[in-house]
Design a protein around this motif. Structure first.
Motif, PDB file in Angstrom:
ATOM      1  N   ALA A   1       0.832  -1.207   0.000  1.00 25.87           N
ATOM      2  CA  ALA A   1       0.000   0.000   0.000  1.00 25.87           C
ATOM      3  C   ALA A   1       0.867   1.258   0.000  1.00 25.87           C
ATOM      4  CB  ALA A   1      -0.928  -0.019   1.212  1.00 25.87           C
ATOM      5  N   GLU A   2       1.947   1.239   0.793  1.00 26.67           N
ATOM      6  CA  GLU A   2       2.817   2.416   0.856  1.00 26.67           C
ATOM      7  C   GLU A   2       3.546   2.636  -0.470  1.00 26.67           C
ATOM      8  OE1 GLU A   2       5.208   1.395   4.170  1.00 26.67           O
ATOM      9  OE2 GLU A   2       3.618   1.813   5.654  1.00 26.67           O
ATOM     10  N   ALA A   3       4.004   1.548  -1.104  1.00 24.16           N
ATOM     11  CA  ALA A   3       4.675   1.667  -2.396  1.00 24.16           C
ATOM     12  C   ALA A   3       3.721   2.217  -3.451  1.00 24.16           C
ATOM     13  CB  ALA A   3       5.229   0.317  -2.825  1.00 24.16           C
ATOM     14  N   ALA A   4       2.482   1.742  -3.423  1.00 22.64           N
ATOM     15  CA  ALA A   4       1.482   2.232  -4.377  1.00 22.64           C
ATOM     16  C   ALA A   4       1.183   3.706  -4.148  1.00 22.64           C
ATOM     17  CB  ALA A   4       0.204   1.402  -4.267  1.00 22.64           C
ATOM     18  N   GLU A   5       1.116   4.108  -2.874  1.00 23.52           N
ATOM     19  CA  GLU A   5       0.858   5.524  -2.565  1.00 23.52           C
ATOM     20  C   GLU A   5       1.998   6.408  -3.042  1.00 23.52           C
ATOM     21  OE1 GLU A   5       0.182   5.621   1.597  1.00 23.52           O
ATOM     22  OE2 GLU A   5      -1.817   4.689   1.483  1.00 23.52           O
ATOM     23  N   ARG A   6       3.225   5.932  -2.900  1.00 21.56           N
ATOM     24  CA  ARG A   6       4.373   6.720  -3.374  1.00 21.56           C
ATOM     25  C   ARG A   6       4.319   6.881  -4.889  1.00 21.56           C
ATOM     26  NH1 ARG A   6       7.105   3.543   0.543  1.00 21.56           N
ATOM     27  NH2 ARG A   6       7.858   2.100  -1.078  1.00 21.56           N
TER      28      ARG A   6
ATOM     29  N   ALA B   1       9.561   5.099 -13.934  1.00 17.67           N
ATOM     30  CA  ALA B   1      10.372   4.664 -12.796  1.00 17.67           C
ATOM     31  C   ALA B   1       9.518   4.469 -11.552  1.00 17.67           C
ATOM     32  CB  ALA B   1      11.472   5.696 -12.531  1.00 17.67           C
ATOM     33  N   ALA B   2       8.535   5.336 -11.345  1.00 12.89           N
ATOM     34  CA  ALA B   2       7.648   5.194 -10.184  1.00 12.89           C
ATOM     35  C   ALA B   2       6.831   3.915 -10.280  1.00 12.89           C
ATOM     36  CB  ALA B   2       6.724   6.418 -10.087  1.00 12.89           C
ATOM     37  N   HIS B   3       6.293   3.647 -11.467  1.00 16.80           N
ATOM     38  CA  HIS B   3       5.527   2.411 -11.656  1.00 16.80           C
ATOM     39  C   HIS B   3       6.421   1.181 -11.469  1.00 16.80           C
ATOM     40  CE1 HIS B   3       1.685   4.043 -12.767  1.00 16.80           C
ATOM     41  NE2 HIS B   3       2.178   4.757 -13.764  1.00 16.80           N
ATOM     42  N   ALA B   4       7.637   1.247 -12.001  1.00 19.10           N
ATOM     43  CA  ALA B   4       8.541   0.092 -11.915  1.00 19.10           C
ATOM     44  C   ALA B   4       8.868  -0.243 -10.462  1.00 19.10           C
ATOM     45  CB  ALA B   4       9.820   0.371 -12.702  1.00 19.10           C
ATOM     46  N   GLU B   5       9.100   0.771  -9.630  1.00 18.37           N
ATOM     47  CA  GLU B   5       9.413   0.515  -8.226  1.00 18.37           C
ATOM     48  C   GLU B   5       8.215  -0.088  -7.505  1.00 18.37           C
ATOM     49  OE1 GLU B   5      11.038   0.197  -4.463  1.00 18.37           O
ATOM     50  OE2 GLU B   5      11.903   0.245  -6.487  1.00 18.37           O
ATOM     51  N   ALA B   6       7.015   0.441  -7.761  1.00 18.32           N
ATOM     52  CA  ALA B   6       5.822  -0.129  -7.128  1.00 18.32           C
ATOM     53  C   ALA B   6       5.607  -1.562  -7.587  1.00 18.32           C
ATOM     54  CB  ALA B   6       4.597   0.730  -7.455  1.00 18.32           C
ATOM     55  N   ARG B   7       5.860  -1.835  -8.854  1.00 19.59           N
ATOM     56  CA  ARG B   7       5.684  -3.205  -9.356  1.00 19.59           C
ATOM     57  C   ARG B   7       6.727  -4.154  -8.795  1.00 19.59           C
ATOM     58  NH1 ARG B   7       3.977  -0.516 -14.987  1.00 19.59           N
ATOM     59  NH2 ARG B   7       1.771  -0.288 -14.420  1.00 19.59           N
TER      60      ARG B   7
END
Length: 442
Positions: A28-33, A57-63
């Motif tokens: 949840a925290e990764a998705a919020e970021r 890059a934001a999507h890649a980190e959350a994934r």
């Protein structure tokens, strides 16, 4: 995330409730970021190249975080969502339930709705996360089989319509007409406006029609055929299917879950394997024999259907093709089935290189059983071929053929890869460019 992290249970799946809770919060925290980053940017269509790189890059980190979570907790997630596999959920319902119970694991309804309103090239691409999730579920044998079996249940719409259809012996579903005559269910695809190109409306209508025919105890055989068209080049002529509706794909109304996955796991799987319900495994029906009748052409998804039909007859001037590689997408389960039917060489020629087959060519016999002159000769052959498919022994033996040629686990394993690959494909730059050119040229 690697394929290995999602296969088998092993120690990684033994995590307790405390670890699951921590991992759930991390997702949840990764998705919020990631959401905070992309929300600070212009909408996708208006981003500069550097801004697109920031969003990627934001999507890649959350994934990455989601992938690690699913590598350890897919079984626990699926168990929670389905009450230990006692609650059947469709793939769409499963994704919706996961969005509520595990925030950030898959996109929520607001994100899905926002993307839904945009053309394909202007979407954020949240569906990719749905593909990652569904792929993870399908990689686990018990959970994947449960999901596939759940998708074989009759749709609520079909259940509501069944008694009226049973009394009348016919139903007009909009893009598909269903009529029962002498024990044969005739499913006629009637999208005159687009040469029977498939979109979500047609997928829904087709699945309901298949459900009704399979539920109907008076139906022994199913016949699938295209209706007469109003298109200027084909006025008054029947055609089978022109495949996926590229205009709908370009417009962003071809969804990964509601079209691309539902099609393979829904009506196509039901035509292949029959329906499932609450009966025990020892008394489940195995489907009904079905005949495909090809007038004009069977392109893309239409050609895919021929690979699971029990018998195929075609007009002598018809042709077949699977142009998915030219469109940039994966042609459903055709890569699995055509390789099995015709071998790797023919599969590469047809799928990778776009080879078009006239039904009178020798290689087309891997798709088509009988060829007749268009018109009255083909019309007469429909009844004769349907009669040959009648009989309890035919139905029993077709079930055993399906079990031998495509065990459920083989289909499940293929779909696990398909869900992920197709999710990536529909958002790849080459697909977006190709679809736009196809639509402009239409």
């Amino acid at each position: 995330m690697t394929a290995g992290t999602l296969t088998g249970r092993g120690p990684a799946e033994d995590a307790g409730p405390a670890e699951l809770g921590r991992a759930r919060r991390a997702v949840a925290e990764a998705a919020e970021r990631a959401a905070s980053v992309v929300e600070a940017l212009p909408v996708p269509a208006e981003r500069s190249a550097p801004q697109r790189a920031v969003a990627a890059a934001a999507h890649a980190e959350a994934r990455r975080v989601r992938g690690e979570f699913l590598g350890r907790h897919t079984v626990a997630v699926y168990s929670e969502l389905t009450a230990q596999r006692t609650r059947p959920l469709s793939v769409a319902a499963l994704c919706a339930a996961a969005a509520t119970a595990f925030p950030g694991l898959v996109p929520g309804p607001a994100a899905v709705a926002a993307d839904r309103a945009r053309p394909q090239a202007a979407k954020e691409g949240w569906e990719i996360d749905q593909g990652v999730f569904v792929s993870a579920v399908l990689r686990h044998p018990d959970e994947g089989r449960h999901l596939l079996e759940s998708m074989l249940r009759p749709t609520p719409r079909a259940q509501r319509m069944f008694e009226d259809y049973r009394r009348a012996g016919e139903a007009d579903l909009g893009s598909v007409r269903l009529a029962r005559r002498d024990g044969v269910a005739h499913l006629t695809i009637c999208r005159e406006d687009c040469l029977n190109a498939e979109d979500e409306r047609q997928i829904d209508d087709m699945e309901v029609a298949v459900d009704l025919a399979l539920l109907d105890p008076a139906v022994e055989v199913i016949v699938l055929r295209g209706g007469a068209m109003t298109h200027p080049r084909y006025t008054g002529k029947r055609v089978f299917s022109s495949g996926i509706n590229l205009k709908a794909l370009h417009a962003g109304t071809i969804g990964l879950v509601d079209f691309l996955l539902r099609r393979e796991m829904g009506y196509v799987a039901k035509l292949t394997r029959g329906l499932r319900g609450d009966a025990g495994w020892w008394e489940r029906p195995g489907g009904k024999p079905w005949l495909a009748v090809v007038d004009g052409f069977a392109i893309g998804g239409g050609c895919q259907l021929l690979l699971v039909a029990d018998h195929v007859i075609a007009a002598s001037d018809a042709y077949l093709s699977l142009p998915a590689a030219q469109e940039g997408i994966v042609p459903g389960a055709a890569n699995l089935r055509l390789t099995r039917h015709g071998g790797a060489r023919l599969a590469r020629q047809v799928i990778l290189l776009g080879r078009r087959l006239r039904v009178i060519e020798p290689d087309a016999r891997l798709f088509v059983d009988e060829v007749y002159d268009a018109g009255e000769e083909l019309d007469r052959a429909v009844g004769a071929c349907a009669d040959r498919l009648r009989g309890d022994a035919v139905a029993a033996n077709r079930r055993m053929i399906v079990e031998a040629e495509e065990p459920l686990d083989a289909f499940r394993a293929y779909l696990a890869e398909f869900a992920l690959e197709q999710a990536r494909r529909i958002y790849s730059p080459d697909v977006l460019g190709k679809v736009g050119r196809f639509v402009a040229a239409a």
